[in-house]
Design an enzyme around this catalytic site. Structure first.
Site, PDB file in Angstrom:
ATOM      1  N   LYS A  14      -2.923   7.752   1.964  1.00 47.50           N
ATOM      2  CA  LYS A  14      -3.064   6.328   2.229  1.00 47.50           C
ATOM      3  C   LYS A  14      -4.351   6.008   2.988  1.00 47.50           C
ATOM      4  O   LYS A  14      -4.540   4.894   3.461  1.00 47.50           O
ATOM      5  CB  LYS A  14      -1.844   5.820   3.009  1.00 47.50           C
ATOM      6  CG  LYS A  14      -0.546   5.942   2.202  1.00 47.50           C
ATOM      7  CD  LYS A  14       0.683   5.751   3.062  1.00 47.50           C
ATOM      8  CE  LYS A  14       1.937   6.038   2.237  1.00 47.50           C
ATOM      9  NZ  LYS A  14       3.144   6.122   3.077  1.00 47.50           N
ATOM     10  N   PRO A  35       0.755  -1.236   0.000  1.00 44.45           N
ATOM     11  CA  PRO A  35       0.000   0.000   0.000  1.00 44.45           C
ATOM     12  C   PRO A  35       0.793   1.299   0.000  1.00 44.45           C
ATOM     13  O   PRO A  35       1.203   1.772   1.041  1.00 44.45           O
ATOM     14  CB  PRO A  35      -0.817  -0.092   1.290  1.00 44.45           C
ATOM     15  CG  PRO A  35      -0.002  -0.950   2.212  1.00 44.45           C
ATOM     16  CD  PRO A  35       0.962  -1.707   1.367  1.00 44.45           C
ATOM     17  N   GLU A  36       0.996   1.918  -1.139  1.00 43.79           N
ATOM     18  CA  GLU A  36       1.333   3.339  -1.172  1.00 43.79           C
ATOM     19  C   GLU A  36       0.092   4.015  -1.750  1.00 43.79           C
ATOM     20  O   GLU A  36      -0.916   3.346  -1.991  1.00 43.79           O
ATOM     21  CB  GLU A  36       2.616   3.593  -1.965  1.00 43.79           C
ATOM     22  CG  GLU A  36       3.825   2.994  -1.241  1.00 43.79           C
ATOM     23  CD  GLU A  36       5.176   3.498  -1.718  1.00 43.79           C
ATOM     24  OE1 GLU A  36       5.268   4.643  -2.178  1.00 43.79           O
ATOM     25  OE2 GLU A  36       6.146   2.724  -1.608  1.00 43.79           O
ATOM     26  N   ARG A  46      -5.495  16.990   8.065  1.00 42.63           N
ATOM     27  CA  ARG A  46      -4.155  16.706   8.601  1.00 42.63           C
ATOM     28  C   ARG A  46      -3.181  16.285   7.508  1.00 42.63           C
ATOM     29  O   ARG A  46      -1.975  16.295   7.728  1.00 42.63           O
ATOM     30  CB  ARG A  46      -4.232  15.562   9.617  1.00 42.63           C
ATOM     31  CG  ARG A  46      -4.671  15.960  10.998  1.00 42.63           C
ATOM     32  CD  ARG A  46      -4.236  14.902  12.028  1.00 42.63           C
ATOM     33  NE  ARG A  46      -4.730  13.573  11.714  1.00 42.63           N
ATOM     34  CZ  ARG A  46      -5.925  13.110  12.093  1.00 42.63           C
ATOM     35  NH1 ARG A  46      -6.736  13.884  12.770  1.00 42.63           N
ATOM     36  NH2 ARG A  46      -6.296  11.884  11.796  1.00 42.63           N
ATOM     37  N   ARG A  76      12.784   4.012   8.066  1.00 42.34           N
ATOM     38  CA  ARG A  76      12.643   3.002   7.001  1.00 42.34           C
ATOM     39  C   ARG A  76      13.916   2.951   6.188  1.00 42.34           C
ATOM     40  O   ARG A  76      14.647   3.936   6.084  1.00 42.34           O
ATOM     41  CB  ARG A  76      11.469   3.361   6.073  1.00 42.34           C
ATOM     42  CG  ARG A  76      10.220   3.819   6.785  1.00 42.34           C
ATOM     43  CD  ARG A  76       9.587   2.739   7.627  1.00 42.34           C
ATOM     44  NE  ARG A  76       9.273   1.573   6.842  1.00 42.34           N
ATOM     45  CZ  ARG A  76       8.219   1.482   6.043  1.00 42.34           C
ATOM     46  NH1 ARG A  76       7.363   2.457   5.980  1.00 42.34           N
ATOM     47  NH2 ARG A  76       8.024   0.393   5.351  1.00 42.34           N
ATOM     48  N   ASN A 123       7.678   4.276   0.858  1.00 41.87           N
ATOM     49  CA  ASN A 123       9.108   4.009   0.813  1.00 41.87           C
ATOM     50  C   ASN A 123       9.649   3.725  -0.589  1.00 41.87           C
ATOM     51  O   ASN A 123      10.819   3.953  -0.851  1.00 41.87           O
ATOM     52  CB  ASN A 123       9.444   2.841   1.746  1.00 41.87           C
ATOM     53  CG  ASN A 123      10.883   2.885   2.201  1.00 41.87           C
ATOM     54  OD1 ASN A 123      11.518   3.941   2.189  1.00 41.87           O
ATOM     55  ND2 ASN A 123      11.418   1.735   2.582  1.00 41.87           N
TER      56      ASN A 123
END
Length: 280
Positions: free
Chosen positions: A52, A2-3, A131, A268, A172
DNA sequence: CGGTTATGGTCAT
DNA sequence: TGACCCTAACCGC
């Protein structure tokens, strides 16, 4: 997997399979059972994503509607089966199942391993969106909001790209790949990044992530460096499609042959070519 | 079978 | 910075 591209693809698939239809909502695993009971049999309006975060809107009769807020986290999956003859019994740990049956075909979608699966109000949904930084995949996104944060920051651009409040949807893989494609040294402070570079990176992210939505995988390698063009084997694993540096540490750079490096940045593993990536 | 890793994020220290 | 959450795949024994 999941990106941001995964979530946008999911929103499209869920909307196509269930939008405007009455759905059965259940939680075979049980952790969403109370909420599922409230939503069972309602009409699924549509699904949308910001970064996401995924929101599935259901018409529960209230003025603002009800939303299922889903965040897949690192290991979550939401598998949409848009056209089946029969909805099969759930297998394993299914947190949320959406399903519908019709004479012309049935559909179901199973959510597993998600870090968030919650029933929220329109206000709570709006708070999550507020946010979040701009999402390159949304047409109404304002890249200048991200720039304002980046060009005032002493933090490395390799960390800022992962901050969902600065920019939403990049993970990432896209982080490492967009830095490579623009020759940017990952530890460059945000304030040292030229505006023209940021503009180009934003446009590139938008295009790369759109390709990700269409293909359901992350491909970032330019035509002249693709396996066929270079006489090399396609990427052995299917984690991220064809990429320049992600998880290629210890291997030669596809462009210059220098050994790809790895270092933890923002918690990461970040991968980069020390030779190709030297500018701010 | 156990250990490790993973495209993510939160909370406590 | 580390513990922890969630699930699955892969690796070595």
């Amino acid at each position: 997997m999941p990106e941001g591209h995964t979530l946008h693809r999911l929103a499209l698939d869920l909307s196509a399979a269930f939008g405007g239809r009455r759905v059965s909502v259940s939680s075979p695993q049980g952790r969403f059972a109370d909420e599922a009971a409230l939503l069972d049999g309602t009409v699924l309006v549509d699904a949308q994503s910001w970064g996401k975060h995924l929101f599935v809107q259901l018409d529960d009769g209230s003025a603002d509607g009800a939303f299922v807020h889903v965040h897949l986290g690192l290991i979550g999956t939401f598998a949409v089966h848009a056209s089946v003859d029969v909805v099969p019994p759930p297998v394993g740990q299914v947190r949320l199942r959406l399903a519908r049956s019709a004479p012309d075909g049935s559909a179901y979608a199973d959510l597993r391993g998600a870090i968030t699966c919650a029933l929220v109000t329109a206000d709570q949904r709006a708070a999550v969106v507020e946010r979040s930084g701009p999402d390159p995949l949304r047409p109404d996104a304002e890249p200048d909001r991200a720039w304002q944060r980046i060009h005032r920051s002493r933090k490395p651009v390799g960390a800022l790209l992962m901050d969902q409040g600065v920019l939403a949807g990049v993970g990432n893989v896209y982080r490492a790949e967009v830095l490579f494609r623009h020759g940017v040294a990952p530890m460059t402070a945000g304030r040292r990044l030229p505006r023209v570079r940021w503009n180009a990176m934003w446009d590139d992210l938008r295009d790369l992530m759109q390709i990700g939505v269409e293909r359901g995988r992350i491909d970032t390698v330019r035509p002249e460096h693709e396996p066929e063009a270079m006489g090399r084997e396609p990427r052995a694993d299917d984690h991220g499609g064809e990429v320049y540096v992600y998880r290629r540490d210890g291997l030669p750079c596809l462009v210059c042959g220098t050994e790809i490096r790895r270092r933890v940045v923002a918690g990461r593993n970040l991968f980069w070519c020390p030779s190709c990536q030297q500018r701010g």
